[in-house]
Motif scaffolding. Structure first.
Motif, mmCIF file in Angstrom:
data_model
loop_
_atom_site.group_PDB
_atom_site.id
_atom_site.type_symbol
_atom_site.label_atom_id
_atom_site.label_comp_id
_atom_site.label_asym_id
_atom_site.label_seq_id
_atom_site.Cartn_x
_atom_site.Cartn_y
_atom_site.Cartn_z
ATOM 1 N N UNK A 123 0.864 -1.129 0.042
ATOM 2 C CA UNK A 123 0.108 -0.028 0.079
ATOM 3 C C UNK A 123 0.771 1.171 -0.118
ATOM 4 N N UNK A 124 2.074 1.243 -0.306
ATOM 5 C CA UNK A 124 2.928 2.286 -0.704
ATOM 6 C C UNK A 124 2.368 3.416 -1.469
ATOM 7 N N UNK A 125 2.486 4.649 -1.054
ATOM 8 C CA UNK A 125 2.000 5.734 -1.750
ATOM 9 C C UNK A 125 2.641 5.622 -3.174
ATOM 10 N N UNK A 126 3.812 5.572 -3.399
ATOM 11 C CA UNK A 126 4.211 5.895 -4.504
ATOM 12 C C UNK A 126 4.648 4.655 -5.466
ATOM 13 N N UNK A 132 -1.377 0.912 -7.789
ATOM 14 C CA UNK A 132 -1.064 0.850 -9.182
ATOM 15 C C UNK A 132 -2.345 0.124 -9.825
ATOM 16 N N UNK A 133 -2.720 -0.766 -9.137
ATOM 17 C CA UNK A 133 -3.936 -1.614 -9.587
ATOM 18 C C UNK A 133 -5.300 -0.777 -9.723
ATOM 19 N N UNK A 134 -5.331 -0.006 -8.683
ATOM 20 C CA UNK A 134 -6.433 0.713 -8.435
ATOM 21 C C UNK A 134 -6.464 1.941 -9.890
ATOM 22 N N UNK A 135 -5.351 2.316 -9.913
ATOM 23 C CA UNK A 135 -5.110 3.441 -11.067
ATOM 24 C C UNK A 135 -5.154 2.816 -12.380
ATOM 25 N N UNK A 136 -4.870 1.517 -12.648
ATOM 26 C CA UNK A 136 -4.917 0.989 -13.708
ATOM 27 C C UNK A 136 -6.327 0.376 -14.182
ATOM 28 N N UNK A 137 -7.217 0.265 -13.155
ATOM 29 C CA UNK A 137 -8.748 0.295 -13.769
ATOM 30 C C UNK A 137 -9.435 1.298 -13.674
ATOM 31 N N UNK A 138 -8.772 2.693 -13.567
ATOM 32 C CA UNK A 138 -9.366 3.804 -13.726
ATOM 33 C C UNK A 138 -10.021 4.409 -12.581
ATOM 34 N N UNK A 139 -9.754 4.216 -11.336
ATOM 35 C CA UNK A 139 -10.230 4.848 -10.005
ATOM 36 C C UNK A 139 -9.439 6.049 -9.909
ATOM 37 N N UNK A 140 -10.292 7.181 -9.964
ATOM 38 C CA UNK A 140 -9.543 8.586 -9.925
ATOM 39 C C UNK A 140 -8.995 8.719 -8.442
ATOM 40 N N UNK A 142 -6.596 7.572 -7.048
ATOM 41 C CA UNK A 142 -5.614 6.330 -6.555
ATOM 42 C C UNK A 142 -4.374 6.521 -6.546
ATOM 43 N N UNK A 143 -3.698 7.264 -7.577
ATOM 44 C CA UNK A 143 -2.279 7.555 -7.904
ATOM 45 C C UNK A 143 -1.685 8.601 -6.884
ATOM 46 N N UNK A 144 -0.750 7.952 -5.947
ATOM 47 C CA UNK A 144 -0.238 8.754 -4.953
ATOM 48 C C UNK A 144 -0.911 8.623 -3.729
ATOM 49 N N UNK A 145 -1.861 8.018 -3.670
ATOM 50 C CA UNK A 145 -2.753 8.219 -2.448
ATOM 51 C C UNK A 145 -2.135 7.575 -1.239
#
Length: 292
Positions: A123-126, A132-140, A142-145
């Motif tokens: 669950x690292x922020x970077x 990475x998986x949440x960003x890959x499926x299009x969840x806004x 999630x990147x850098x959270x």
């Protein structure tokens, strides 16, 4: 006669736990800081002073509430996950069942520090796989959270890790209880026209209650005194101590602040609360006829 068989274990427990508890209570009655520990200042007897200071501190009550809610979520999650997987294990073929138990035992056997570190990496922020998986499926968003900055997200992440390493005990215990139930009992209920839900509620659960009592009490004790996961995953209690629980609070007071007397008082209060919760739970089960 039964007491004679229990006597060796009772003596061992008294020897291993009696003296440390005595020392814990004794230190909690004194003004005991770094100066007293090093011999640079005399001990000052406070009696109930540390306890009164603790009970009069609003911060303590906030942490106590957080600890109780956090432990309740972890216990409920461990029981639901463990019981559900135990039922699943009785329905699947041997190979998937073996794989399930190997995975569960692996989670159970993982040291708390190692498991907490792996979860932090996931669950690292970077660089975390989850972001990475949440960003890959299009969840806004999630990147850098950051999963450990927000109080409730951090508590949820720690609770998930605690459940992950706690449910295997419930799984193994419940599965042992399930396979110990004679098949004729379930067949008789089916012949009498009982539905699956009625069979579970009226036949299986009453027979499993003694096993579930053990699993519940163990889970309450383990989850109420969680330390490692909270300390490692929130870096000592979270931002400004927002994710503090009693065990971490006792550590911070005793070792970070060198206030050993107050830290010991917190430990005594925790022990008393655990005994009270366990006794109340056992009394409720005895009233329901589960324990004789």
């Amino acid at each position: 006669m039964a007491l004679l068989y229990l006597a060796p274990a009772a003596l061992l427990l008294v020897g291993m736990m009696g003296y440390p508890l005595y020392q814990l209570v004794q230190i909690s009655l004194y003004e005991y800081g770094q100066a007293q520990a090093s011999g640079g200042a005399p001990l000052e007897f406070l009696g109930a002073g540390n306890y009164l200071a603790l009970l009069g501190d609003a911060h303590f009550w906030t942490i106590l509430l957080q600890t109780c809610v956090f432990a309740a979520i972890c216990v409920l999650g461990s029981l639901v996950t463990g019981i559900g997987l135990a039922v699943l294990a009785t329905k699947v073929s041997p190979l998937p069942r073996i794989m399930l138990f190997l995975a569960a035992i692996g989670a159970w056997a993982t040291p708390a520090v190692a498991g907490s570190t792996v979860w932090l990496f996931l669950f690292d922020q970077d660089f975390g796989l989850i972001n990475e998986a949440l960003t890959g499926i299009g969840i806004s968003g999630a990147e850098g959270m950051s999963w450990t900055y927000d109080k409730y997200l951090a508590f949820g992440l720690v609770a998930a890790e605690v459940i992950w390493c706690s449910f295997p005990f419930v799984l193994v215990t419940t599965y042992a209880g399930l396979i110990g139930i004679p098949g004729e009992v379930v067949e008789a209920a089916a012949l009498d026209g009982a539905s699956t839900w009625r069979t579970t509620r009226s036949v299986l659960l009453p027979m499993l209650r003694p096993v579930l009592v053990i699993a519940t009490i163990q889970s309450i004790i383990w989850d109420f005194k969680v330390f490692t996961q909270v300390y490692v995953m929130t870096n000592g209690g979270g931002v400004a101590g927002q994710n503090m629980v009693l065990n971490v609070y006792a550590y911070q007071e005793a070792f970070a602040a060198s206030n050993y007397g107050l830290g010991s008082a917190i430990g005594v209060v925790m022990t008393a609360l655990l005994l009270l919760i366990t006794l109340l739970y056992l009394r409720a089960q005895r009233g329901n006829g589960v324990l004789s």
